[in-house]
Each structure stands twice: as C-alpha cells, then as structure tokens.
Design an enzyme around this catalytic site. Structure first.
Site, PDB file in Angstrom:
ATOM      1  N   HIS A 149     -28.607 -16.546  24.278  1.00 55.06           N
ATOM      2  CA  HIS A 149     -27.571 -16.423  25.301  1.00 55.06           C
ATOM      3  C   HIS A 149     -26.812 -17.730  25.537  1.00 55.06           C
ATOM      4  CE1 HIS A 149     -29.382 -12.607  25.929  1.00 55.06           C
ATOM      5  NE2 HIS A 149     -28.773 -12.362  27.072  1.00 55.06           N
ATOM      6  N   HIS A 208       0.843  -1.194   0.000  1.00 56.33           N
ATOM      7  CA  HIS A 208       0.000   0.000   0.000  1.00 56.33           C
ATOM      8  C   HIS A 208       0.878   1.244   0.000  1.00 56.33           C
ATOM      9  CE1 HIS A 208      -2.315  -3.325   1.641  1.00 56.33           C
ATOM     10  NE2 HIS A 208      -3.404  -2.698   1.250  1.00 56.33           N
ATOM     11  N   HIS A 257      -4.167   3.606  -3.213  1.00 56.77           N
ATOM     12  CA  HIS A 257      -4.285   2.979  -1.893  1.00 56.77           C
ATOM     13  C   HIS A 257      -3.492   1.679  -1.779  1.00 56.77           C
ATOM     14  CE1 HIS A 257      -6.085   0.976   1.583  1.00 56.77           C
ATOM     15  NE2 HIS A 257      -6.223  -0.062   0.777  1.00 56.77           N
ATOM     16  N   GLU A 264     -18.220  -4.751  24.394  1.00 56.56           N
ATOM     17  CA  GLU A 264     -17.356  -5.937  24.375  1.00 56.56           C
ATOM     18  C   GLU A 264     -16.216  -5.818  23.371  1.00 56.56           C
ATOM     19  OE1 GLU A 264     -20.639  -6.038  24.092  1.00 56.56           O
ATOM     20  OE2 GLU A 264     -21.401  -7.120  25.845  1.00 56.56           O
TER      21      GLU A 264
END
Ligand SMILES: Cc1ncc(C[n+]2csc(CCOP(=O)(O)OP(=O)(O)O)c2C)c(N)n1
Length: 676
Positions: free
Chosen positions: A483, A32, A266, A421
């Site tokens: 869950h 890159h 890029h 999280e």
C-alpha cells in the site's frame, strides 16, 4: 426525416466510406481497413438515421455523442465526419496518419472536429462513454426535468471484440447497468476476428449473457440488415432504465475477395492487387482514388441541411426552456462556464492557518467549501470515502440506488464507483468530456497504478479531471509495502500536461484546490497524507498566493544560504526541523516547499534561481518516495533524501527511523555532504 434511401444509393454511400478507408490506408501504407469495411453499413445507418448532431457546431451541448471505442478503425470515423460535413476536408483524409494532419492514427480529442474523445487503448472508449452517459443523466436530473432542456441526448458507441476482452469494459459495464444508464447504446462489432486470428482462440464467453447479467438490454442483429438495426436502435432508445448492447454481426474486410473474414484484413493495407480486386467486385472505378460520387454528395448535402435544421428547432425549444426555467438555465450556464466566486482562495483557506491535521482531512474540508460555491462538482471514490479519498459531500445525495427515497437517483453529487479504479478514472474523464460538471475521483495513491491509462488519456486530451489520492507515502504505516507508494509520484510527474500537487499543510491544500478549480487546461492530481502533519510556520513576507507558483521559501536566512532544503508534502515540516538543527550549528539553511514541480518549472527562471541557486550552494531534496523527479534541482553535488526500496509494515515513527526521515537523520546527511 429524409426520403428513404434506395438500396443502390445506400450501397454507394457505404462503398464510399469503405473505399475512402481503403485508399487512405493504402496511401499511408499504415492503418486498419478491415473494421471500417465491415462496419460501413451499421455505422452509416447510425449516423444517418439516429445520431443527432450539427456539423457546423461540433460542441452543440444537446448533441448525441458518438464513441468509436475501437479507435484503430479511425478511418471509419474520419470518413463519416467528412461526408457529414464536419470541418474535415478531403485533403486531410488523403493525409491520413501524416505529421500534423487532422486524421492521426487513432481518433484524438481536440485534433479533429467531431471526435468526442481520444481512443486507441482498447476498452477505454467503452468506459469513457459510460461517464458521458452518466453526465447526461446528472444533467437531466438537474436541468432537464419534465422532458425538456439539457440532458436528453444519447451516447452511442461502437465497441469491438478487443474492447469487450479488456477488463475495464467489465468494470464500466457493471456500473452502467447498476446505475441504469438507459441513455447509453453500444453496437458490438461482432466480427469474431482480432489480430492473432479468430476470437475463438481466446474469447469464448457468452457476451449476451454477460451483459444481461450486468443488467443491460441486449439485442442481436445482422449488421447487413439496416432495417433490423433501425428497429434495434429504436428499441434501445425506448429502453429508459437499462443501457443497451446491440450485438451486430459483421464481416471484417467485407467486400475484399481474399481478405474478408480474415485477420489479415484487420491492420494491413490491402495492397494494390487486392484494392483493384475489391473495387472491381464492387463495380467501383479504379480511379480516381478518394472518390466521392455526385449522388453520394447530393444525398449527404440534404441530410446535413436536415440535421442543421433539426438543431435550430432544438435551439428554439431550448430558448423556451430557458424562459420557463430561468433558475435552472442560470445554473446550467454557471456549471458550463465553471463560474467561481472571486474570493475563492481566501474562503478555502479560512481557519486552516495554524491548524495541524492530515492533508487528506484538510482536503475534505476544502472540497466541501468548494462544492458549496460550485455545485457542479461531482465525484467520489473507489470505496474509500471513509478514508477521505475523497469524502462523501455532506448534504448532497448519493447517485444511484443510494439516493434518498423519492429523489431522482441522479440528483445527488456523490458517486459511488465501488472497487473499480480502472473504470473510475475513465468514467471521470467521460464526465469531464461532457463539459457540464467538474468531476473528481480518488483512492489511495498506490492504486493510481490501476488508473494510469485513464490519467494518461486525460492528460493527452487535456481534460480537467481531478484525481485525489491519499495515503501518499510509506507514512501510511502498518498496511505495509503493498500500500506504500514509492515510485508513483515520480511516475505521475512524468506524465505531460498533468499537474501533480503534494501539499504540506492546510494552507497549501486549500491553495492547491484553488489553483485546480481555475485550471481547465488539463487534469490535476492531489497527493495527500494519511498522517497528521504540523501546520507550517512560514516567515514573512509569505502570502498564500505564493503556493500557486509551485514552490516558495518557508524559511530563509537571506540571499546566500549555505544549504537549500527542497521538500514536498509531509516532508516540508521535517525539513524545517532538520534546518533548525543545522542553523543551531551556524549553517545558513533555506527551506523551500515545492507542492507542484511542474508549476514551479513554468515560473520564470529568475524566480527559480532565486529559490534554488545554481552555484556552490548545497541543494538537498527530501521526499518520502523515490525522489528522482527532484534530482534535477540538486545538481551533481547535491543530495536526494528519498527511498530506493519498497516500504515496510510498521508504525509511522519506526518507519521514519528506519528510512532516515527524522530531523537528526536528515541533518546528519546534510553535514556529511557538506564535509564531503
Ligand atoms: C489496450 C490495448 N491493447 C492492445 C491494443 C492493440 N490492438 C489494436 S486492435 C487489437 C485487437 C483487434 O481486435 P478487435 O478489437 O476485434 O478489432 P477488429 O479486428 O475487429 O478490427 C489489438 C490487440 C490496443 N489498441 N489497446
């Protein structure tokens, strides 16, 4: 500080960086070039005038940290490391992205001196840097009070459009602002280009307002104006109570006549023609490649000397701090050396033998004991401390606005990640990378899915983060299938370098923590039960140290059993009950508890075969999850009693009945297999 650079020499150095990147990408035909070309000026200014480091000692604890969150721009970092005298010879740059080189495709922690963390998955560097900055503030509150000693460094980073688009940067940015991490300074490479074109295709938010709303200090500069950048970085350092974002306007592929400002710059080599045009436009010689002009080398040699001298000066001050603060210095050393008492295992086990409880609750007791003898443990949960996932440590303050009045907000040990999280995992790794504290974090096992990218990075980097997950099976009950983890244990065990522990009772939980406390070669994970599990009755000659082998016999009828039941966690007691029924019918059954599959697989093969023979003994694995990672032990004729569908919302006893996890159901399946 060194003499002021002439504009010509500055440009010369920046072009050296640009053409090292261009030539390396060209030679590898991969990489890159665009971001290194656009960032050469701001990055060089940062490294030259602001960043505190000593190339001869990349781990110097008082150094500033530098995070290249847009890791695809790795050639920018490799060029800087080489030019500033780190142990990264030019040959390694020539071998960019080749097998075994120190210049892999993206920065990799542990592979290249001076690389602070592995980056590549966008957003992760941003979030890990927040953890590094938090560790710095925690260190300052404990060891650096009064403006001297450790913890006074800064964490600098470069983040890209992609980093800011990723959600993890929003979570981490929110927490960084809330915690007032004034030691964190990011430059946003505002080049308005990503792979598919201009960022206007998909990214229209007002970034300045977003960060201001997250309580950051926001400035904007032209990336081509080194003095504007210098002022902005000085102002960012003066800002003590807010993290800083310096919006740095750059042009991707700067200097390339046909690629500058375009997404083609890029991630593609420029190609021979465009390299020639770019070199000609800059007045750069076409040959040799990988050129570092003499005046550039001379300037950098002087800067390297100055940076080393500044480090020696800082060492003198640190020695004076040690003299004045012997207790703090001793605590700092103890933390960094991860000192532990020799009787750790027995003290963690005390009183747990014969005690029935949920392993998450055993885990809470054990963690309290561990943190009492190793005060460098810090951690918390994503709003689930009340479920002991993991718990708030008693007698230790909260970090942040929850700290007691008059206390330094970073003097506590309990982190409150909020319901974040993704960022929690990354921040935990960032704290581990700082190498002062031993961090842990946790939530319900099902939500490990939200943390998997960070867990994987911890494993890739072999950093000793500790992930504590509770509610580890369908036996969490009524919360139901959203869950209830099914495939998570297998998926986590599949991550190399990650030690996954699923203890069966209090003694196994304590011994798992004892092993984790001494293991620094990678991350560890605990899967703990929500429901109460009975304390196992183990036959002699069991010793708690047997748990450390990853698997051991709980019940053994002798050297030639007819059946071996291999179980983990809450299913070990179930296997013992099923074995009791089979034994009553005259079938010789051994029960093996396997709290850590990878540990067991690291044992000598003789030990493995002694527990789980490779003959016509029937091997049956029992785990209230998918159970695929145990299949390797049962062979073609064996059986895995696992779960191959999603769970259900019901009381625990009803789930055990419905999913076949009762002693009768397991015994029946074993009988059928024996008959079969
Ligand atoms: C999580 C993640 N998703 C996707 C990618 C692949 N990828 C690499 S760079 C990039 C976007 C590039 O845009 P930007 O961040 O602005 O970098 P620049 O173009 O300025 O180099 C993408 C999608 C990645 N590295 N990480």
């Amino acid at each position: 500080m060194s003499r002021e650079l002439s504009p010509e020499l500055r440009e010369h150095i920046e072009n050296t960086i640009r053409f090292l990147a261009i030539d390396a990408v060209e030679k590898a035909a991969s990489g890159h070039p665009g971001a290194p070309m656009g960032l050469a000026r701001p990055a060089f200014e940062l490294w030259d005038q602001h960043l505190r480091f000593d190339p001869s000692d990349p781990k110097w604890p008082l150094r500033d940290r530098f995070v290249l969150s847009n890791g695809h721009a790795s050639m920018l970092l490799y060029a800087l490391l080489h030019l500033f005298g780190f142990a990264l010879p030019l040959d390694e740059i020539v071998r960019f992205r080749q097998l075994g080189s120190k210049t892999p495709g993206h920065p990799e922690y542990g592979e290249t001196p001076g690389v602070e963390l592995t980056t590549g998955p966008l957003g992760q560097g941003f979030a890990h840097g927040v953890g590094m900055a938090l560790a710095g503030r925690l260190a300052r509150a404990r060891f650096g009070v009064g403006g001297e000693g450790p913890g006074h460094h800064h964490v600098y980073g470069i983040v890209s459009d992609g980093d800011l688009m990723e959600g993890v940067s929003s979570e981490a940015g929110s927490l960084a602002g809330h915690l007032r991490l004034g030691n964190l300074i990011y430059l946003w490479d505002d080049n308005r280009i990503s792979i598919d074109g201009p960022t206007s295709l998909c990214f229209g938010e007002d970034v300045a307002q977003r960060f201001e709303a997250q309580r950051w200090h926001v400035q904007a500069v032209d990336g081509e104006d080194p003095f504007g950048l210098r002022r902005a970085l000085a102002a960012a350092r003066d800002e003590r109570d807010r993290p800083s974002l310096v919006i740095t306007r750059t042009v991707i592929g700067r200097g390339s006549p046909n690629r500058a400002g375009k997404s083609k710059a890029h991630g593609e080599a420029l190609g021979a023609d465009e390299v020639r045009l770019t070199k000609q436009a800059a007045g750069w010689p076409l040959a040799p490649e990988f050129l570092i002009p003499d005046d550039v080398r001379a300037y950098l040699a002087e800067r390297i000397r100055e940076k080393h001298a500044a480090r020696l000066e800082a060492d003198i001050q640190l020695a004076a701090w040690r003299k004045r603060n012997p207790a703090q210095a001793q605590a700092w050393d103890a933390a960094r050396e991860r000192r532990l008492p020799t009787d750790l295992a027995s003290s963690l086990c005390a009183g747990l033998d014969g005690k029935s409880d949920a392993t998450r609750k055993h885990g809470a007791v054990v963690l309290e004991r561990l943190a009492a003898v190793a005060p460098y443990y810090v951690g918390g949960s994503a709003d689930l401390a009340g479920s002991a996932a993991p718990p708030v440590l008693k007698g230790r303050g909260s970090v942040g606005p929850g700290a007691a009045a008059g206390e330094d907000p970073f003097a506590g040990s309990n982190l409150h990640f909020g319901v974040r999280e993704h960022a929690m995992g990354a921040i935990t790794n960032g704290i581990a990378l700082d190498a002062t504290f031993r961090p842990y974090c946790g939530t319900f096992l099902i939500f490990s899915d939200y943390m998997r990218p960070s867990i994987r990075l911890a494993a890739l980097m072999r950093v000793p983060s500790i992930f504590v997950f509770t509610h580890d099976s369908i036996f969490l009950g009524e919360d139901g299938p959203t869950h209830q983890p099914i495939e998570q244990l297998d998926a986590l065990r599949a991550i190399p370098n990650l030690s996954v522990w699923r203890p069966a009772d209090g003694i196994e939980t304590a011994m798992a923590w004892a092993w984790i406390a001494r293991h620094s070669g990678g991350p560890s994970l605990l899967a703990l039960s929500r429901q109460t599990v009975p304390a196992l009755k183990r036959e002699a000659p069991f010793q708690p140290e047997d748990v450390l082998r990853g698997a051991y016999c709980v019940q053994d009828p002798g050297p030639t059993p007819r059946v071996v039941l291999v179980a983990t966690g809450s299913e070990v007691a179930l296997a013992c009950d099923a074995a009791g029924k089979l034994r009553a019918e005259g079938t010789a059954v051994r029960v093996v508890s396997m709290p850590c599959v990878s540990r067991f697989l690291a044992e000598p093969v003789e030990y493995q075969l002694r527990l789980i023979p490779d003959d016509d003994t029937l091997i049956v694995a029992v785990e209230a999850g998918r159970g695929e990672s145990l299949r390797r032990f049962v062979g073609r004729r064996g059986l895995v009693c696992g779960i191959d569908r999603f769970g259900a919302s019901a009381p625990v006893a009803a789930l055990a009945e419905a999913f076949g996890f009762t002693p009768d159901a397991i015994a029946a399946r074993v009988r059928q297999q024996l008959a079969g």
